[in-house]
Motif scaffolding. Structure first.
Motif, mmCIF file in Angstrom:
data_model
loop_
_atom_site.group_PDB
_atom_site.id
_atom_site.type_symbol
_atom_site.label_atom_id
_atom_site.label_comp_id
_atom_site.label_asym_id
_atom_site.label_seq_id
_atom_site.Cartn_x
_atom_site.Cartn_y
_atom_site.Cartn_z
ATOM 1 N N GLU A 86 34.025 30.867 36.120
ATOM 2 C CA GLU A 86 34.445 30.824 34.719
ATOM 3 C C GLU A 86 33.903 29.572 34.032
ATOM 4 N N PHE B 82 21.416 31.843 46.726
ATOM 5 C CA PHE B 82 22.819 31.709 46.361
ATOM 6 C C PHE B 82 23.002 31.588 44.854
ATOM 7 N N GLY C 133 38.155 29.603 37.957
ATOM 8 C CA GLY C 133 37.407 28.881 38.981
ATOM 9 C C GLY C 133 36.018 28.504 38.531
ATOM 10 N N TYR C 134 35.177 28.354 39.516
ATOM 11 C CA TYR C 134 33.806 27.902 39.348
ATOM 12 C C TYR C 134 33.015 28.837 38.450
ATOM 13 N N ARG D 107 32.463 35.781 46.595
ATOM 14 C CA ARG D 107 31.194 35.788 45.874
ATOM 15 C C ARG D 107 30.399 34.496 46.056
ATOM 16 N N ILE D 108 31.096 33.405 46.223
ATOM 17 C CA ILE D 108 30.412 32.104 46.220
ATOM 18 C C ILE D 108 30.885 31.262 47.399
ATOM 19 N N ARG E 108 33.769 43.645 34.528
ATOM 20 C CA ARG E 108 32.395 43.220 34.269
ATOM 21 C C ARG E 108 31.825 42.333 35.361
ATOM 22 N N ILE E 109 32.685 41.574 36.039
ATOM 23 C CA ILE E 109 32.204 40.483 36.903
ATOM 24 C C ILE E 109 31.168 40.952 37.912
ATOM 25 N N ASP E 110 31.424 42.074 38.550
ATOM 26 C CA ASP E 110 30.463 42.536 39.553
ATOM 27 C C ASP E 110 29.480 43.560 38.992
ATOM 28 N N GLY E 111 29.530 43.776 37.676
ATOM 29 C CA GLY E 111 28.530 44.625 37.041
ATOM 30 C C GLY E 111 28.640 46.098 37.412
ATOM 31 N N ILE F 188 26.519 36.470 37.571
ATOM 32 C CA ILE F 188 27.933 36.703 37.260
ATOM 33 C C ILE F 188 28.346 35.891 36.038
ATOM 34 N N ILE G 52 37.207 41.596 31.616
ATOM 35 C CA ILE G 52 36.383 40.651 32.382
ATOM 36 C C ILE G 52 36.268 41.116 33.834
ATOM 37 N N GLU H 67 37.086 30.372 43.692
ATOM 38 C CA GLU H 67 37.237 31.637 42.958
ATOM 39 C C GLU H 67 38.688 31.716 42.497
ATOM 40 N N ARG I 144 27.521 37.308 32.811
ATOM 41 C CA ARG I 144 28.190 38.579 32.525
ATOM 42 C C ARG I 144 29.647 38.422 32.100
ATOM 43 N N ILE I 145 30.298 37.353 32.590
ATOM 44 C CA ILE I 145 31.760 37.267 32.477
ATOM 45 C C ILE I 145 32.248 37.454 31.054
ATOM 46 N N LEU J 182 40.533 35.992 38.187
ATOM 47 C CA LEU J 182 39.657 37.041 37.656
ATOM 48 C C LEU J 182 38.789 37.645 38.761
ATOM 49 N N GLU J 183 38.371 36.834 39.725
ATOM 50 C CA GLU J 183 37.556 37.366 40.806
ATOM 51 C C GLU J 183 38.384 38.285 41.711
#
Lengths: 371, 371, 371, 371
Positions: D313, D9, D310-311, A302-303, A19-22, D16, A16, A309, D19-20, A312-313
């Protein structure tokens, strides 16, 4: 990816995170200890190229035009060194789970290999990817706390309070087995995280420690609880507690650092918050991407603030920075510059020295032991 | 009351604590170091009988028909022993602030006096009066946590982060002065509280400790920060941290105890809460007088749950139990029975041994030192 | 003291509160509804002068040279007015529990009496005595939040979730009985506190409200839950929630106020903390007597920061300020000056108007109703 | 993807989230309002197929053998309906941000289209994806709280405390513009989330509401603060507060639900925790994947307890369940079964009715208004 087949917790996390940021596609793997299991796991995960062993994978991928650029090693500790060696030998970048290896000998050999390789070696000390950890490190580096005096680090868990390794839990089996984990139990699995983070944030090195290790659960050979006092280069003092037998603690990694001019407190279970007290003023709650968040923490966010977050982030940030580093060396940067503050072989060796010093000190009745 | 004149923090606390449950009237005092200052303080407080010295007070009060039944000693540490001696010699019950004395010699002599006296000697380890502390002690005693493995105690403050003793703060002056405080700085002032509470709640005795003491502020001779590892009789292990230089901490006394079957966590700054995790179940928030509060905590509670009781009420419980004990011995009870779980000379001697062991261990480079 | 015999919760609170700062001695009482019960309660409490009724007490005490200076009225609500009248008629100062009375008629009559009397009338809206509440009020008054826009007040409890009044709990019996409590259930018992505190801190008056009252428990006639929207003079808006049927809430009085320039948040169950966010900056934790505490909060604090004060100390501040006010009028001050910010007859009338408006609005399907 | 170009935003969040779990590849987009900007954004994001408009995209993708299976619509609200229409017309599944549309007319037309289409329509009420929200819903559905009496929902923010829309912040511009947002300001942007979550968790429908909307910032036409009381079908009552002008609140969505047998409390900023109080017992802290976590929450968890999700996920769970639903209809399932508890057109219409009722009620001086 090497390791991370069905049932392995940390493999899924790495997948995961990557993948998160591609920035990565997972295209090949030697996911398990046998070709059959590996193939089954690969199919379940939709990975097209499955190999029977990491040696085979390293050679085959190196030979392909579209071979992998980097490999993730997420096996139990005792496999790290051999697997890393196989890929480094082919010039494939390595992203490896911690601790570095299960023995000091393997670690030293690996250190040499990394030094001689053109490929990058990244160790996933993932907690260093949390935005507020980045901010804490920067605040200390820029002198906001003044000279650091005290570092209190702890990482208590409770999942080994009972003898889970006798009850069929795979995670518990290998993590309490010296042959697969190495000399450290709780100190290797989680103490290294606390040690790494204490140093990463404070900017200080542990010079010596006095440790008292215990295996509280009957029949367990590796420590499930460790108490230690720390002496840092430059005069700061600290304590570190790691435990797997403290009921009510899940992954309660906590760091508190105090200097002449202020204090910082951070807890992994609530990672979007950083408590900052300038001495003599009211305590402040700094939040990720919120008021009081600095540029270094925002760049790895990211957000917006208030939308948490998580683990995983933070982990993904390590992967994304590894991707940046790979692109940088491909563009001609030298490896040290490309790595920046990413944890690598030095962090890995520090962790191994930490484990060794803990074990040696505890055997010597908690005598002060240099790292 | 002996000590506690204008400007003294702890004298006011004792006065309120003694009043809360209406069990004491304050009628006489030797409140300061000179007769004039004492008289001025007495007048300001509306105390009718003011004396120039505690010796004079002890004799005069003993000679009166309506003389005091008990005296509170709230001076700096180095006066405790002589003052206690004067009143015990007259058969007047003594309620004394902690630590017991400033030297081990004084302590040993006082121990003998107490043993030979018919009067009671109560040491105000006030934190033992908090309702949820009583409940924690009972839960452990009754086996709800199983065998205790780990005890984490800490008491950080931040008020001495700067050299306040050079800036005219009286509280800082005597508390950092070996002649008045004794061999312990933070360990004597607050470490003894953490040690006392850890033992009171766990029901365990510290057998030996390995301590690393620091005086971080330039020019300070007594420790302002102390790290130590603890070994308890029976095999439990622990850590204790006391500090007066940790910015962001006011009186952050915290106790965490873990056993085979569960864990407890309590913080002095939020004393109406006790966190209890039976291993394998969800964490529970036990509240004073609320659902989950046991009889032993309710009996020392005054008001319903959700209306917070604080430091003064916990302190008042010590005073009220001292009043109960005095009535009990007056009614013929033997002193040990009358004292019950009230902290007395043994708690005081334990504290002195704790301070001494800390200093000795630290001088020996943190060697394990028996109490 | 009138009322407060055995089994009454609030009588004990008043007694402790009056004692904490040593400003009152309790010497006389009409503690229960019959002379026999009163005498028994008085004896148990060590009160020398017991009376069979408050009328008798008022006259007898007024006739004594050493008669009482002030009386505490701590009966159920429906007795407040008559008891206050008896003592005011004798020129004895009255300290009365809230709400003012059980009916608007009684309240109006009492208001007139107080206006015509030379004696003081203090209503124990005790939450206004908390130090951080004082600081919040001052911060708003001095413009630190700018123009106030939003006031969110709530006071949930859970003790009436079940029909406790049918299970022999005396507290539940009279508090759910219109004859003794008046027209308000939760709104009278706790809603008035939330309303009072919202106005005290914000410095604003509620102009009108739209309320939806419920009695969720079968057979209950008074509201046990109240929702309402508030419109304040000057344009601020707010909400208020009071409930006695919200499991998990003990006395969870909470106040949040937001202005153009910042926000404040305070919770009664953790009263030593005040959260302050200057808009665009990090949130700050202001602590009683700690860094960031203002003079107005420190003057009503007794002990250092980090040693929690609680409900009884806040209550005691009302008593001590009542003592100050009594001394001031005795020294010739006019009554308004002597009262200062102490809650008195106006706060009482405001509370009665609040209860009435809630009931009227709810009957009119939550139509906006002026206070 | 439609919308979500540079500077937006929510587009990044959707990317994301999709993609996760590795269930979607983003291959085509009409990311901005002009073909040039769209192409630039697509290139920056590595998206190969960029279109000048969503109409063009819908047709072209439908015509391709390897055309997209589903589209994400992440534009400002007023574009949702037309974009959804274009893709539904081609049988392409739609995943759309909330609120449904900017006008009731658009919403009604869209509802009809969805009913007539074979494609799925998923509305990203992302907070319903949090594991502990799933658990709360299940606990209530299974009767653990008994009959629900009270629902307290709130969603305060502070980012519009100042007139940010006049200071060049794009997010603020369209969100305060009726032409692009619709009739609701805070109620549309965040109030709909609170309303949706309150209903999702409680299992109840709001029957009518009485709302008082404000635009506190000068020149703002849409509400930036909303207070309301709620009446649920079946007799439960509630309150809802949404605000964008409450300094100190980032995304402080909070839900508290109380029934005859217990209470639940959850906060979006700390989403891994769920507080549960069975009436008469101690409060319990249920944690994601920890002790006390139920199967329905574990199935949407990715990592062990104590490692916060988090958010992103929670948002990813909506995407993954959308993927499941798509596969299910492809395998022949009917649409309702495939959707399961995924928010769709009904949740969207409920949100529109909520906004409309708020506006109508507020215009009628907070009269009770049916949804």
């Amino acid at each position: 990816m090497v390791g991370g087949g069905n049932d392995a917790f940390i493999g899924g996390v790495h997948r995961i995170a990557s993948r998160i940021d591609g920035r990565f596609d997972l295209v090949a793997g030697a996911l398990s200890s046998t070709p059959e299991k590996s193939a089954a796991s690969a199919e379940a995960l939709g990975i097209s190229r499955s190999y029977g062993s990491f040696e085979e994978m390293a050679k085959a991928e190196a030979a392909r035009e579209d071979g992998i650029e980097a490999v993730s090693i997420v096996t139990p500790n005792h496999v790290h060194a051999a697997a890393a060696k196989a890929f480094l030998a082919q010039g494939i970048h390595v992203i490896c789970d911690k601790p570095l290896t299960s023995t000091m000998e393997d670690a030293a050999a690996l250190e040499k290999l990394v030094a001689d390789s053109d490929a990058l070696f990244v160790l996933t000390h993932n907690y260093t990817g949390y935005p507020m950890i980045r901010q804490a490190r920067e605040m200390i580096a820029s002198g906001e706390l003044g000279t650091i005096r005290i570092v209190q680090a702890e990482y208590p868990q409770d999942w080994l309070t009972s003898p889970m390794e006798s009850e069929g839990l795979k995670q518990a089996e290998w993590r309490t087995d010296p042959a697969r984990s190495g000399a450290g139990g709780s100190i290797g699995d989680i103490g290294t995280h606390a040690h790494n983070l204490a140093c990463f944030v404070s900017g200080l090195e542990v010079e010596s420690l006095a440790a008292d290790l215990q295996a509280f659960v009957a029949g367990r050979t590796l420590d499930d609880n460790a108490h230690m006092m720390l002496r840092f280069a430059g005069g700061a003092r600290g304590m570190l507690w790691s435990s797997q037998v403290a009921p009510g603690n899940e992954n309660a990694l906590k760091l508190r650092i105090y200097g002449e001019k202020g204090g910082l407190e951070w807890s992994q279970e609530d990672p979007n918050y950083l408590w900052f007290t300038p001495h003599g003023e009211a305590k402040r709650l700094l939040t990720r991407n919120g008021s009081g968040a600095s540029a270094v923490s925002q760049v790895v966010s990211r957000i917006p603030s208030g939308h948490p977050e998580g683990y995983l982030e933070g982990f993904a940030t390590i992967y994304s920075e590894a991707a940046d580093a790979i692109r940088a060396v491909q563009a001609g940067a030298d490896r040290a510059t490309a790595m920046g503050q990413l944890p690598g072989i030095k962090a890995g060796m520090d962790g191994m020295r930490f484990i060794n010093a803990c074990v040696a000190s505890s055997k010597a009745n908690a005598a002060w032991t240099n790292l």
